[in-house]
Design a protein around this motif. Structure first.
Motif, PDB file in Angstrom:
ATOM      1  N   ALA A 107       0.827  -1.211   0.000  1.00 45.91           N
ATOM      2  CA  ALA A 107       0.000   0.000   0.000  1.00 45.91           C
ATOM      3  C   ALA A 107       0.859   1.258   0.000  1.00 45.91           C
ATOM      4  CB  ALA A 107      -0.934  -0.011   1.199  1.00 45.91           C
ATOM      5  N   ARG A 108       1.932   1.257   0.778  1.00 47.45           N
ATOM      6  CA  ARG A 108       2.825   2.416   0.810  1.00 47.45           C
ATOM      7  C   ARG A 108       3.525   2.599  -0.542  1.00 47.45           C
ATOM      8  NH1 ARG A 108       2.975   6.459   3.432  1.00 47.45           N
ATOM      9  NH2 ARG A 108       5.120   6.498   4.223  1.00 47.45           N
ATOM     10  N   LEU A 109       3.887   1.484  -1.194  1.00 48.94           N
ATOM     11  CA  LEU A 109       4.507   1.580  -2.509  1.00 48.94           C
ATOM     12  C   LEU A 109       3.541   2.137  -3.542  1.00 48.94           C
ATOM     13  CD1 LEU A 109       6.516  -1.783  -2.582  1.00 48.94           C
ATOM     14  CD2 LEU A 109       7.461   0.516  -2.428  1.00 48.94           C
ATOM     15  N   TYR A 110       2.254   1.896  -3.345  1.00 47.63           N
ATOM     16  CA  TYR A 110       1.247   2.465  -4.233  1.00 47.63           C
ATOM     17  C   TYR A 110       0.975   3.937  -3.924  1.00 47.63           C
ATOM     18  CZ  TYR A 110      -0.416  -1.625  -6.834  1.00 47.63           C
ATOM     19  OH  TYR A 110      -0.524  -2.677  -7.707  1.00 47.63           O
ATOM     20  N   GLY A 111       1.583   4.474  -2.863  1.00 44.29           N
ATOM     21  CA  GLY A 111       1.444   5.892  -2.565  1.00 44.29           C
ATOM     22  C   GLY A 111       0.450   6.228  -1.475  1.00 44.29           C
ATOM     23  N   LEU A 112      -0.128   5.248  -0.805  1.00 44.17           N
ATOM     24  CA  LEU A 112      -1.053   5.534   0.278  1.00 44.17           C
ATOM     25  C   LEU A 112      -0.285   6.037   1.500  1.00 44.17           C
ATOM     26  CD1 LEU A 112      -2.775   3.655  -1.590  1.00 44.17           C
ATOM     27  CD2 LEU A 112      -3.892   2.826   0.487  1.00 44.17           C
ATOM     28  N   GLY A 113      -0.920   6.936   2.267  1.00 43.18           N
ATOM     29  CA  GLY A 113      -0.337   7.393   3.518  1.00 43.18           C
ATOM     30  C   GLY A 113      -0.361   6.286   4.561  1.00 43.18           C
ATOM     31  N   ARG A 114       0.331   6.521   5.687  1.00 46.99           N
ATOM     32  CA  ARG A 114       0.453   5.479   6.707  1.00 46.99           C
ATOM     33  C   ARG A 114      -0.913   5.017   7.221  1.00 46.99           C
ATOM     34  NH1 ARG A 114       4.915   8.785   7.786  1.00 46.99           N
ATOM     35  NH2 ARG A 114       6.926   7.646   7.791  1.00 46.99           N
ATOM     36  N   ARG A 115      -1.761   5.963   7.559  1.00 42.43           N
ATOM     37  CA  ARG A 115      -3.072   5.597   8.111  1.00 42.43           C
ATOM     38  C   ARG A 115      -3.917   4.864   7.075  1.00 42.43           C
ATOM     39  NH1 ARG A 115      -6.414  10.227  11.069  1.00 42.43           N
ATOM     40  NH2 ARG A 115      -4.527  10.052  12.347  1.00 42.43           N
ATOM     41  N   ALA A 116      -3.941   5.385   5.840  1.00 43.46           N
ATOM     42  CA  ALA A 116      -4.724   4.747   4.779  1.00 43.46           C
ATOM     43  C   ALA A 116      -4.163   3.360   4.455  1.00 43.46           C
ATOM     44  CB  ALA A 116      -4.721   5.618   3.528  1.00 43.46           C
ATOM     45  N   ALA A 117      -2.831   3.217   4.508  1.00 42.40           N
ATOM     46  CA  ALA A 117      -2.220   1.923   4.228  1.00 42.40           C
ATOM     47  C   ALA A 117      -2.599   0.895   5.284  1.00 42.40           C
ATOM     48  CB  ALA A 117      -0.701   2.073   4.149  1.00 42.40           C
ATOM     49  N   ARG A 118      -2.592   1.303   6.552  1.00 44.72           N
ATOM     50  CA  ARG A 118      -2.996   0.371   7.619  1.00 44.72           C
ATOM     51  C   ARG A 118      -4.461  -0.025   7.470  1.00 44.72           C
ATOM     52  NH1 ARG A 118       0.538   3.617  10.845  1.00 44.72           N
ATOM     53  NH2 ARG A 118      -1.184   5.007  11.374  1.00 44.72           N
ATOM     54  N   ARG A 119      -5.297   0.940   7.137  1.00 48.12           N
ATOM     55  CA  ARG A 119      -6.721   0.650   6.979  1.00 48.12           C
ATOM     56  C   ARG A 119      -6.968  -0.296   5.809  1.00 48.12           C
ATOM     57  NH1 ARG A 119      -8.270   5.448   6.927  1.00 48.12           N
ATOM     58  NH2 ARG A 119      -8.338   5.802   4.671  1.00 48.12           N
ATOM     59  N   ARG A 120      -6.284  -0.041   4.684  1.00 46.68           N
ATOM     60  CA  ARG A 120      -6.470  -0.890   3.504  1.00 46.68           C
ATOM     61  C   ARG A 120      -5.963  -2.299   3.771  1.00 46.68           C
ATOM     62  NH1 ARG A 120      -9.674  -2.511  -0.126  1.00 46.68           N
ATOM     63  NH2 ARG A 120      -8.810  -2.955  -2.186  1.00 46.68           N
ATOM     64  N   ALA A 121      -4.831  -2.423   4.474  1.00 45.43           N
ATOM     65  CA  ALA A 121      -4.318  -3.755   4.814  1.00 45.43           C
ATOM     66  C   ALA A 121      -5.328  -4.516   5.660  1.00 45.43           C
ATOM     67  CB  ALA A 121      -2.994  -3.629   5.552  1.00 45.43           C
ATOM     68  N   GLY A 122      -5.934  -3.841   6.626  1.00 46.31           N
ATOM     69  CA  GLY A 122      -6.937  -4.493   7.467  1.00 46.31           C
ATOM     70  C   GLY A 122      -8.149  -4.939   6.677  1.00 46.31           C
ATOM     71  N   GLU A 123      -8.600  -4.102   5.741  1.00 45.70           N
ATOM     72  CA  GLU A 123      -9.754  -4.459   4.917  1.00 45.70           C
ATOM     73  C   GLU A 123      -9.479  -5.707   4.092  1.00 45.70           C
ATOM     74  OE1 GLU A 123     -11.249   0.173   4.118  1.00 45.70           O
ATOM     75  OE2 GLU A 123     -10.218  -0.984   2.556  1.00 45.70           O
ATOM     76  N   LEU A 124      -8.293  -5.774   3.510  1.00 36.95           N
ATOM     77  CA  LEU A 124      -7.965  -6.911   2.656  1.00 36.95           C
ATOM     78  C   LEU A 124      -7.747  -8.186   3.465  1.00 36.95           C
ATOM     79  CD1 LEU A 124      -5.611  -5.030   0.201  1.00 36.95           C
ATOM     80  CD2 LEU A 124      -7.797  -6.094  -0.385  1.00 36.95           C
ATOM     81  N   LEU A 125      -7.147  -8.068   4.629  1.00 40.74           N
ATOM     82  CA  LEU A 125      -6.980  -9.246   5.493  1.00 40.74           C
ATOM     83  C   LEU A 125      -8.335  -9.833   5.861  1.00 40.74           C
ATOM     84  CD1 LEU A 125      -4.132  -7.877   7.748  1.00 40.74           C
ATOM     85  CD2 LEU A 125      -3.938  -9.858   6.223  1.00 40.74           C
ATOM     86  N   ALA A 126      -9.286  -8.963   6.161  1.00 41.39           N
ATOM     87  CA  ALA A 126     -10.633  -9.442   6.486  1.00 41.39           C
ATOM     88  C   ALA A 126     -11.305 -10.040   5.258  1.00 41.39           C
ATOM     89  CB  ALA A 126     -11.472  -8.288   7.046  1.00 41.39           C
ATOM     90  N   GLY A 127     -11.169  -9.371   4.116  1.00 42.62           N
ATOM     91  CA  GLY A 127     -11.829  -9.831   2.902  1.00 42.62           C
ATOM     92  C   GLY A 127     -11.307 -11.157   2.391  1.00 42.62           C
ATOM     93  N   PHE A 128     -10.047 -11.465   2.668  1.00 43.06           N
ATOM     94  CA  PHE A 128      -9.454 -12.715   2.206  1.00 43.06           C
ATOM     95  C   PHE A 128      -9.297 -13.734   3.326  1.00 43.06           C
ATOM     96  CE2 PHE A 128      -8.510 -10.075  -1.375  1.00 43.06           C
ATOM     97  CZ  PHE A 128      -8.494 -10.938  -2.457  1.00 43.06           C
ATOM     98  N   ASP A 129     -10.023 -13.528   4.419  1.00 48.40           N
ATOM     99  CA  ASP A 129     -10.073 -14.486   5.521  1.00 48.40           C
ATOM    100  C   ASP A 129      -8.671 -14.787   6.059  1.00 48.40           C
ATOM    101  OD1 ASP A 129     -11.310 -16.151   7.350  1.00 48.40           O
ATOM    102  OD2 ASP A 129     -11.261 -17.898   6.029  1.00 48.40           O
ATOM    103  N   LEU A 130      -7.893 -13.721   6.282  1.00 43.05           N
ATOM    104  CA  LEU A 130      -6.526 -13.881   6.782  1.00 43.05           C
ATOM    105  C   LEU A 130      -6.320 -13.171   8.121  1.00 43.05           C
ATOM    106  CD1 LEU A 130      -4.555 -13.330   3.442  1.00 43.05           C
ATOM    107  CD2 LEU A 130      -4.729 -15.481   4.712  1.00 43.05           C
TER     108      LEU A 130
END
Length: 336
Positions: A107-130
């Motif tokens: 997410a950070r490599l894609y240019g997201l800020g720290r807070r947005a990157a943490r939020r997006r990581a959490g969303e994807l972990l939940a969405g992929f049952d991880l």
């Protein structure tokens, strides 16, 4: 900027490419609507990987045009990369990082800020049952979990089009089932998927449209059902366990029509194509019974995608193309 193909998720017209004297692509045409899966099949070296590399801007065609998510592959490669998620044959994850850290890094490599990157990581972990494994090193993950994590990384930037190159190679049945579920979930949310695979069952299960490429040209296209229908007939299978009876059984089955029966010697299972279905089945069983040949089990089934592939290309399904073709050591495209 609007283009004539803005509403078509994937489109290619007349793509050609040569490598020295070898013609890799000879006028490939493709099309996929939003929210569908386009499966690309073909024998080893047919041109599947070259097509994917052109569509993902990793290779420039000699001629032809292509658009991904409405962006011209030649005229707007940056727009294509922003709109594309790319997952290679091997999961591109850092085994020393946790699942959460992997996704945060992407997410950070894609240019997201720290807070947005943490939020997006959490969303994807939940969405992929991880979520339960989120804070474990990804090196401890099973093959299916690693593949799901890799797919999650390809979706960090919410791309409308995702390219999956042989996504279940090397996975066990559980891992393949998990990946299939993830792909279906993507499509249900409106994502378009371009899938190359060496598993015909995978294309049968997932693809809305299948394109078969051979010698750099499209030799067939349609749904799995349409391609099977081109083969015609049904497959009559039966097992004769007694080895001494198999020669007589082969003679009887050969008399049923123009198609020669195939025998799996280890099991004694005969398979023959028939154009008359149940009528042929009834006649075959009657003849075998009169000859005193015991039959262990019988099956009458429509043609498989394997049958269609063999009929269309004249050879069995590919064992897979060289693994480094699409994304080198593994990667996702986009701004990464």
């Amino acid at each position: 900027m609007s283009t004539p193909h803005s509403r078509t998720a994937i489109r290619a017209e007349g793509l050609t490419k040569r490598f020295g004297r070898k013609r890799a692509l000879a006028g490939v045409d493709l099309q996929a609507e939003p929210g569908t899966v386009l499966g690309v099949l073909g024998p080893n070296g047919a041109g599947k990987t070259t097509t994917v590399r052109v569509l993902s801007t990793l290779l420039r065609p000699d001629s032809g045009r292509a658009w991904m998510a409405g962006h011209d592959v030649l005229g707007d490669p940056e727009g294509v990369r922003r709109s594309l998620g790319l997952s290679g044959q091997y999961a591109a994850v850092d085994e020393k990082l946790t699942g959460r850290e992997n996704l945060y890094l992407v997410a950070r490599l894609y240019g997201l800020g720290r807070r947005a990157a943490r939020r997006r990581a959490g969303e994807l972990l939940a969405g992929f049952d991880l979520e339960d494994a989120a804070d474990r090193p990804s090196g401890t993950y099973s093959g299916g979990m690693r593949r799901r994590l890799d797919l999650a990384g390809a979706l960090v930037a919410r791309p409308p089009v995702v390219v999956l190159d042989e996504p279940t190679t090397g996975l066990d049945p559980r891992g393949r089932a998990d990946t299939w579920r993830a792909v279906r979930d993507l499509v249900a949310e409106g994502t378009t998927v371009l899938l190359t695979t060496q598993y015909l069952e995978e294309a049968d299960q997932l693809a809305d449209t299948i394109v078969v490429i051979e010698h750099g040209s499209v030799v067939a296209r349609g749904s799995a059902s349409e391609l099977k229908a081109r083969v015609g007939g049904e497959r009559l299978s039966l097992t004769v366990r007694a080895p001494r009876a198999r020669s007589a059984a082969a003679d009887i089955l050969s008399s049923l029509g123009p198609h020669r029966p195939e025998l799996e010697a280890r099991t004694g299972r005969f398979t023959v194509t028939t154009d008359h279905g149940a009528q042929t089945l009834e006649y075959a069983l009657g003849c075998l019974r009169l000859a005193g040949i015991a039959v262990a089990d019988v099956e009458l089934a429509p043609p498989t995608l394997d049958d269609a592939f063999l009929a269309l290309t004249g050879q069995p399904a590919s064992a897979g193309e060289p693994p480094a073709d699409v994304v080198g050591a593994g990667g996702r495209g986009g701004t990464r």
